[in-house]
Design an enzyme around this catalytic site. Structure first.
Site, PDB file in Angstrom:
ATOM      1  N   PRO A 190     -23.228 -10.100 -27.469  1.00  0.00           N
ATOM      2  CA  PRO A 190     -23.260 -10.121 -29.077  1.00  0.00           C
ATOM      3  C   PRO A 190     -23.409 -11.186 -29.904  1.00  0.00           C
ATOM      4  O   PRO A 190     -23.380 -12.337 -29.368  1.00  0.00           O
ATOM      5  CB  PRO A 190     -21.668  -9.444 -28.977  1.00  0.00           C
ATOM      6  CG  PRO A 190     -20.976  -9.178 -27.844  1.00  0.00           C
ATOM      7  CD  PRO A 190     -21.983 -10.097 -26.812  1.00  0.00           C
ATOM      8  N   GLY A 228     -22.657 -17.676 -28.854  1.00  0.00           N
ATOM      9  CA  GLY A 228     -22.988 -19.059 -28.607  1.00  0.00           C
ATOM     10  C   GLY A 228     -24.113 -19.035 -27.598  1.00  0.00           C
ATOM     11  O   GLY A 228     -24.243 -19.867 -26.986  1.00  0.00           O
ATOM     12  N   HIS A 259      -0.829   6.952 -49.310  1.00  0.00           N
ATOM     13  CA  HIS A 259      -1.861   7.029 -48.400  1.00  0.00           C
ATOM     14  C   HIS A 259      -1.766   6.019 -47.472  1.00  0.00           C
ATOM     15  O   HIS A 259      -1.483   6.245 -46.174  1.00  0.00           O
ATOM     16  CB  HIS A 259      -3.325   6.850 -49.160  1.00  0.00           C
ATOM     17  CG  HIS A 259      -4.294   6.960 -48.034  1.00  0.00           C
ATOM     18  ND1 HIS A 259      -5.368   8.020 -48.188  1.00  0.00           N
ATOM     19  CD2 HIS A 259      -4.968   6.133 -47.225  1.00  0.00           C
ATOM     20  CE1 HIS A 259      -6.195   7.785 -46.984  1.00  0.00           C
ATOM     21  NE2 HIS A 259      -5.962   6.668 -46.342  1.00  0.00           N
ATOM     22  N   GLU A 260      -1.531   4.761 -47.973  1.00  0.00           N
ATOM     23  CA  GLU A 260      -1.323   3.433 -46.880  1.00  0.00           C
ATOM     24  C   GLU A 260       0.059   3.555 -45.975  1.00  0.00           C
ATOM     25  O   GLU A 260       0.223   3.160 -45.223  1.00  0.00           O
ATOM     26  CB  GLU A 260      -1.319   2.345 -47.719  1.00  0.00           C
ATOM     27  CG  GLU A 260      -2.839   2.031 -48.413  1.00  0.00           C
ATOM     28  CD  GLU A 260      -4.035   2.138 -47.377  1.00  0.00           C
ATOM     29  OE1 GLU A 260      -3.742   1.855 -46.103  1.00  0.00           O
ATOM     30  OE2 GLU A 260      -5.057   2.584 -47.662  1.00  0.00           O
ATOM     31  N   HIS A 283      -0.155   5.969 -43.109  1.00  0.00           N
ATOM     32  CA  HIS A 283      -0.883   5.120 -42.066  1.00  0.00           C
ATOM     33  C   HIS A 283       0.329   4.069 -41.389  1.00  0.00           C
ATOM     34  O   HIS A 283       0.427   4.110 -40.255  1.00  0.00           O
ATOM     35  CB  HIS A 283      -2.013   4.116 -42.479  1.00  0.00           C
ATOM     36  CG  HIS A 283      -3.277   4.898 -42.575  1.00  0.00           C
ATOM     37  ND1 HIS A 283      -3.743   5.728 -41.982  1.00  0.00           N
ATOM     38  CD2 HIS A 283      -4.030   4.860 -43.785  1.00  0.00           C
ATOM     39  CE1 HIS A 283      -4.901   6.294 -42.332  1.00  0.00           C
ATOM     40  NE2 HIS A 283      -5.032   5.710 -43.645  1.00  0.00           N
ATOM     41  N   ASP A 333     -11.611   7.567 -42.541  1.00  0.00           N
ATOM     42  CA  ASP A 333     -10.795   7.754 -41.762  1.00  0.00           C
ATOM     43  C   ASP A 333     -11.152   8.983 -40.704  1.00  0.00           C
ATOM     44  O   ASP A 333     -11.026   8.885 -39.607  1.00  0.00           O
ATOM     45  CB  ASP A 333      -9.274   7.824 -42.252  1.00  0.00           C
ATOM     46  CG  ASP A 333      -8.984   6.632 -43.059  1.00  0.00           C
ATOM     47  OD1 ASP A 333      -8.991   5.659 -42.400  1.00  0.00           O
ATOM     48  OD2 ASP A 333      -7.936   6.831 -43.831  1.00  0.00           O
TER      49      ASP A 333
END
Length: 604
Positions: free
Chosen positions: A204, A208, A425-426, A429, A502
């Site tokens: 990815p 490095g 909403h939060e 979760h 979501d």
């Protein structure tokens, strides 16, 4: 190569001089033609005009040529007529009793009119050419004289070594034999061993790969040529191939050395791919690269290292033994590797006493080396802005949010209704994060908008490094993702577009469970994804390897998973409706709460 450049330079100088001389001759001819633009009959007609005041003959005493100017009494526009034999004009004027005046043209006028402009033109051409020559002899390969030359940079890698590469122990072990060969080639050639010609680093972005290649050159103390795959490909066919040839010629003169090609997939993609079936310039460049890799012998001391994060699109010809013999996967570091990387990047940064490098490494699961360096850099910037001398744990935490979610926009004005919707909403979760066993406990809940467009966020505590995801964990992730929508529905008897991302993520997870992971009891452990990029010669698009009936069954299974998770999430939030209310009220008051404050809501 130097002689070739000099020959090109001389050719262009001669060409420009020829153009300059031709231009001057053409200008003289044009000037004369302009003077003699009228016909002889028209000239005689003007001389017969009673309006003629004077005729002036301009003649160079050493040549029979000259020009005749007719001036009129009414001061109208004078007329010039160029003649090749001035004497014939004089005889004509004398026969007609027309007065005339003869003026000699000074010799200096010819020099001034012809030679001086010619000398100035040639001098200007020399100046421009010398300017291009001086620029093209520098490091830049984009100048006119070096258009087909290699753009590879010969870098000084003496400051790089394996100690600077943390968290890649196995990768360094594979490359140590390459370093040993470059230092002591006789030890291997005596036994008939063949060192790899090419080494492909796959992983990815930010893991490095480039640093690892520089470290190999630094350890071996050999020249390091670095170039990007995109530097080969130009609009004009053949330029990339010319640059490949020039690169390998330079490398052979500096052997032993290392050639590093970053993002090699830009030039080494499958041949025959593309909308029209081919890409002539890229394919010619790849063909030349294949020829050059075959062109130098075994153990000549030239080792090619390349990096990519898309090995699946590389042409098979370049991956065969004898070209890129070895493929090394450079993966994301584990917790031990992250700790080593953090220690390296924190050497020049004053850390406060409240910072535990091990805890920071534990909380950054999935981060690459570049991500970790960016995390500490952002923390140092926050510390400097605050006027403090040491980086604190709060700086690290704030930087983690900034890097992962986006900078909090505390100054953004939002309505009280939107703040309330976001709070519930939060909170939805957060409740599911706490109650489900396979997802982490809550670390932070916030209703402050972020730079990535989110109205708020719920961040779980980072878990341990895991190579696999279980079916229960994937299902729990879907349940958590649906918590915000369900909380809005329960509280306001209405839903908003805030849960769109979501729902998208939950649907993708459910479809992957059915099609990729074989986690559907109805469809069994069969992969239904097939080839993804094959619409036009493997360039883009999807291939469907199952029937329409199976497609309908997949859609049905995905829907069943989503509905089951929805019912589970709604049941949990309904049973903790009092915590939902308290959590939302606390968020509206403080805007951000942590683990301890959230846990205290369940103790009441």
């Amino acid at each position: 190569m130097k002689n070739s450049n000099q020959q090109q330079f001389r050719f262009i100088v001669i060409l420009l001089m020829a153009f300059a001389v031709g231009g001057m001759i053409f200008s003289v001819i044009e000037k004369r033609n302009a003077a003699g633009g009228m016909s002889r009959s028209r000239f005689i007609q003007l001389l017969s005009d009673t309006n003629v005041e004077e005729v002036i003959i301009s003649q160079n005493s050493q040549t029979p040529t000259g020009s005749v100017r007719i001036q009129f009494k009414d001061h109208s526009l004078s007329q010039d007529y160029y003649v090749s034999d001035v004497n014939s004009v004089i005889h004509y004027l004398e026969d007609k009793n027309i007065d005339y005046v003869i003026k000699d043209i000074e010799k200096g006028n010819t020099i001034a009119d012809i030679l001086v402009p010619l000398i100035l033109t040639v001098a200007a051409a020399f100046f421009v050419l010398m300017l291009f020559q001086s620029r093209s002899s520098g490091a830049s390969g984009s100048k006119m004289m070096n258009f087909g030359k290699s753009r590879a940079r010969l870098s000084n890698t003496n400051k790089f070594n394996f100690k600077m590469v943390a968290g890649l122990n196995e990768e360094k072990e594979e490359l140590e034999e390459v370093v040993d060969f470059l230092k002591n080639p006789a030890k291997y050639t005596a036994l008939g061993a063949r060192i790899p010609k090419g080494i492909l680093l796959v992983g990815p972005p930010g893991t490095g790969k480039t640093l690892l290649a520089k470290a190999v050159a630094g350890e071996a103390k050999v020249p390091f040529f670095s170039i990007s795959g995109s530097d080969f490909v130009e609009m004009f066919v053949g330029v990339g191939a010319s640059r490949v040839r020039d690169l390998f010629e330079d490398a052979k003169r500096h052997a032993p050395c290392i050639i590093f090609i970053d993002e090699i997939d830009a030039v080494a993609r499958h041949r025959g791919s593309g909308l029209g079936g081919s890409h002539d310039e890229r394919e010619q460049t790849l063909n030349q690269l294949l020829v050059e890799m075959d062109g130098f012998g075994v153990n000549e001391g030239i080792i090619i290292m390349a990096a990519t994060n898309r090995p699946d699109i590389l042409d098979n010809a370049i991956l065969r033994p004898g070209r890129f013999d070895r493929k090394i996967t450079v993966s994301r570091p584990d917790i031990g590797g992250r700790e080593e990387i953090l220690k390296i990047h924190s050497k020049d940064k004053p850390l406060g006493s409240d910072i535990d490098i091990h805890e920071v490494a534990k909380g950054t699961s999935g981060f690459t080396g570049a991500d970790l360096e960016n995390l500490l850099n952002e923390a140092a910037i926050l510390t400097a802005k605050s006027g403090r001398q040491f980086i604190s744990k709060n700086d690290i935490d704030e930087s983690y949010i900034k890097v992962g979610i986006g900078r909090e926009k505390k100054s953004r004005i939002i309505s009280e209704k939107e703040r309330k919707i976001t709070a519930y909403h939060e909170a939805g979760h957060a409740i599911l994060f706490r109650q489900l066993p396979d997802v982490g406990p809550v670390h932070t809940i916030s209703i402050i908008p972020t730079g990535m467009g989110a109205a708020g966020y719920t961040m779980p505590k980072p878990g341990e490094d895991e190579m696999f995801n279980s079916k229960n964990r994937l299902l729990d992730n879907i349940v958590v993702a649906l918590g915000g929508r369900i909380a809005e529905e329960i509280k306001f008897n209405d839903i908003t577009t805030g849960a769109s991302s979501d729902i998208k993520q939950a649907t993708m997870t459910a479809r992957a469970m059915v099609m990729r992971y074989g986690m559907s009891e109805k469809l069994g452990f069969i992969n239904y994804e097939g080839e993804e990029e094959i619409l036009v010669s493997r360039d883009f698009g999807h291939e469907k390897i199952y029937s329409e009936k199976t497609s309908a069954m997949i859609d049905e299974e995905v829907r069943n998973i989503m509905e089951t998770c929805y019912k589970k999430a709604k049941d949990i939030i309904t049973r903790h409706i009092d915590v939902l209310e308290k959590c939302a009220d606390l968020l509206l008051e403080k805007e951000k709460i942590g683990y301890e404050e959230f846990e205290a809501l369940f103790d009441d």
